[in-house]
Design a protein around this motif. Structure first.
Motif, PDB file in Angstrom:
ATOM      1  N   VAL A  34       3.550  58.092  -9.978  1.00 14.92           N
ATOM      2  CA  VAL A  34       3.414  59.348  -9.217  1.00 14.92           C
ATOM      3  C   VAL A  34       1.966  59.563  -8.799  1.00 14.92           C
ATOM      4  N   LEU A  35       1.035  59.368  -9.728  1.00 14.23           N
ATOM      5  CA  LEU A  35      -0.383  59.567  -9.377  1.00 14.23           C
ATOM      6  C   LEU A  35      -0.852  58.539  -8.355  1.00 14.23           C
ATOM      7  N   GLY A  36      -0.414  57.300  -8.516  1.00 14.61           N
ATOM      8  CA  GLY A  36      -0.779  56.275  -7.532  1.00 14.61           C
ATOM      9  C   GLY A  36      -0.254  56.630  -6.152  1.00 14.61           C
ATOM     10  N   GLY A  37       0.987  57.100  -6.097  1.00 18.67           N
ATOM     11  CA  GLY A  37       1.569  57.497  -4.822  1.00 18.67           C
ATOM     12  C   GLY A  37       0.875  58.691  -4.224  1.00 18.67           C
ATOM     13  N   TYR A  38       0.489  59.625  -5.058  1.00 15.27           N
ATOM     14  CA  TYR A  38      -0.216  60.817  -4.568  1.00 15.27           C
ATOM     15  C   TYR A  38      -1.534  60.429  -3.910  1.00 15.27           C
ATOM     16  N   PHE A  39      -2.297  59.602  -4.607  1.00 15.89           N
ATOM     17  CA  PHE A  39      -3.598  59.217  -4.053  1.00 15.89           C
ATOM     18  C   PHE A  39      -3.451  58.278  -2.866  1.00 15.89           C
ATOM     19  N   LEU A  40      -2.417  57.461  -2.850  1.00 18.97           N
ATOM     20  CA  LEU A  40      -2.167  56.613  -1.680  1.00 18.97           C
ATOM     21  C   LEU A  40      -1.836  57.469  -0.469  1.00 18.97           C
ATOM     22  N   ASP A  41      -0.971  58.450  -0.658  1.00 21.54           N
ATOM     23  CA  ASP A  41      -0.635  59.362   0.438  1.00 21.54           C
ATOM     24  C   ASP A  41      -1.847  60.151   0.897  1.00 21.54           C
ATOM     25  N   LYS A  42      -2.652  60.582  -0.056  1.00 24.56           N
ATOM     26  CA  LYS A  42      -3.844  61.363   0.290  1.00 24.56           C
ATOM     27  C   LYS A  42      -4.830  60.520   1.095  1.00 24.56           C
ATOM     28  N   GLY A  43      -4.969  59.249   0.722  1.00 26.45           N
ATOM     29  CA  GLY A  43      -5.910  58.379   1.422  1.00 26.45           C
ATOM     30  C   GLY A  43      -5.411  57.896   2.766  1.00 26.45           C
TER      31      GLY A  43
ATOM     32  N   GLY B 258       4.464  57.188   0.268  1.00 22.28           N
ATOM     33  CA  GLY B 258       3.728  56.498  -0.792  1.00 22.28           C
ATOM     34  C   GLY B 258       4.128  57.011  -2.158  1.00 22.28           C
ATOM     35  N   MET B 259       4.233  58.349  -2.269  1.00 22.81           N
ATOM     36  CA  MET B 259       4.604  58.922  -3.561  1.00 22.81           C
ATOM     37  C   MET B 259       6.033  58.550  -3.930  1.00 22.81           C
ATOM     38  N   LEU B 260       6.932  58.588  -2.961  1.00 27.48           N
ATOM     39  CA  LEU B 260       8.321  58.221  -3.260  1.00 27.48           C
ATOM     40  C   LEU B 260       8.419  56.760  -3.683  1.00 27.48           C
TER      41      LEU B 260
ATOM     42  N   LEU C 283       6.007  54.565  -4.780  1.00 29.13           N
ATOM     43  CA  LEU C 283       5.336  54.226  -6.041  1.00 29.13           C
ATOM     44  C   LEU C 283       5.950  54.954  -7.237  1.00 29.13           C
ATOM     45  N   SER C 284       6.547  56.122  -7.020  1.00 28.98           N
ATOM     46  CA  SER C 284       7.256  56.791  -8.120  1.00 28.98           C
ATOM     47  C   SER C 284       8.444  55.952  -8.567  1.00 28.98           C
ATOM     48  N   LEU C 285       9.186  55.430  -7.608  1.00 31.39           N
ATOM     49  CA  LEU C 285      10.330  54.582  -7.968  1.00 31.39           C
ATOM     50  C   LEU C 285       9.864  53.319  -8.690  1.00 31.39           C
ATOM     51  N   VAL C 286       8.774  52.720  -8.199  1.00 28.20           N
ATOM     52  CA  VAL C 286       8.238  51.529  -8.866  1.00 28.20           C
ATOM     53  C   VAL C 286       7.772  51.882 -10.283  1.00 28.20           C
ATOM     54  N   GLY C 287       7.056  53.003 -10.431  1.00 30.64           N
ATOM     55  CA  GLY C 287       6.561  53.412 -11.748  1.00 30.64           C
ATOM     56  C   GLY C 287       7.682  53.721 -12.722  1.00 30.64           C
ATOM     57  N   ILE C 288       8.700  54.405 -12.247  1.00 32.22           N
ATOM     58  CA  ILE C 288       9.843  54.719 -13.116  1.00 32.22           C
ATOM     59  C   ILE C 288      10.564  53.436 -13.519  1.00 32.22           C
ATOM     60  N   SER C 289      10.698  52.513 -12.577  1.00 30.31           N
ATOM     61  CA  SER C 289      11.353  51.236 -12.895  1.00 30.31           C
ATOM     62  C   SER C 289      10.567  50.448 -13.929  1.00 30.31           C
ATOM     63  N   VAL C 290       9.261  50.385 -13.743  1.00 32.34           N
ATOM     64  CA  VAL C 290       8.414  49.678 -14.715  1.00 32.34           C
ATOM     65  C   VAL C 290       8.470  50.368 -16.072  1.00 32.34           C
ATOM     66  N   GLY C 291       8.479  51.704 -16.077  1.00 33.51           N
ATOM     67  CA  GLY C 291       8.576  52.448 -17.329  1.00 33.51           C
ATOM     68  C   GLY C 291       9.880  52.172 -18.058  1.00 33.51           C
ATOM     69  N   PHE C 292      10.990  52.147 -17.324  1.00 33.52           N
ATOM     70  CA  PHE C 292      12.276  51.843 -17.945  1.00 33.52           C
ATOM     71  C   PHE C 292      12.302  50.416 -18.469  1.00 33.52           C
ATOM     72  N   TYR C 293      11.739  49.489 -17.697  1.00 33.42           N
ATOM     73  CA  TYR C 293      11.702  48.106 -18.167  1.00 33.42           C
ATOM     74  C   TYR C 293      10.912  48.010 -19.480  1.00 33.42           C
ATOM     75  N   GLY C 294       9.751  48.652 -19.531  1.00 29.41           N
ATOM     76  CA  GLY C 294       8.939  48.626 -20.750  1.00 29.41           C
ATOM     77  C   GLY C 294       9.659  49.270 -21.925  1.00 29.41           C
ATOM     78  N   PHE C 295      10.336  50.385 -21.659  1.00 32.87           N
ATOM     79  CA  PHE C 295      11.082  51.085 -22.705  1.00 32.87           C
ATOM     80  C   PHE C 295      12.216  50.214 -23.238  1.00 32.87           C
ATOM     81  N   LEU C 296      13.003  49.635 -22.330  1.00 32.04           N
ATOM     82  CA  LEU C 296      14.126  48.812 -22.762  1.00 32.04           C
ATOM     83  C   LEU C 296      13.656  47.542 -23.456  1.00 32.04           C
TER      84      LEU C 296
END
Length: 87
Positions: free
Chosen positions: A43-52, A59-61, A63-76
């Motif tokens: 989410v933060l990466g997407g926010y700053f990408l959109d801002k820049g 960008g936020m949408l 990178l949020s999906l990528v971040g959530i996917s990576v988070g779920f992968y790490g959790f599982l």
């Protein structure tokens, strides 16, 4: 296995109940932090990408999906490792 830290032991040299509970919960807390951390970084990466780039909200949408996917992968992955250790 984590080493004993000062203050973890009772007078007879055993781990205190709080220290034992914290050590038992540590892998689960780490797994949850991986899940939350991936989403927050996305989410933060997407926010700053959109801002820049001025590409809001894509960008936020994305990178949020990528971040959530990576988070779920790490959790599982962490949960699978815990399952293997308990066998």
């Amino acid at each position: 296995m984590a080493e004993k830290e000062p203050g973890d032991e009772t007078k007879d040299g055993e781990l205190s109940e709080t220290a034992r509970q914290m050590r038992a919960a540590q892998p689960y807390i780490a797994a949850v932090w991986k899940l939350v951390g991936g989403a927050v970084v996305g989410v933060l990466g997407g926010y700053f990408l959109d801002k820049g780039l001025g590409s809001s909200p894509w960008g936020m949408l994305g990178l949020s999906l990528v971040g959530i996917s990576v988070g779920f992968y790490g959790f599982l992955h962490e949960m699978a490792q815990l399952g293997k250790r308990k066998r």
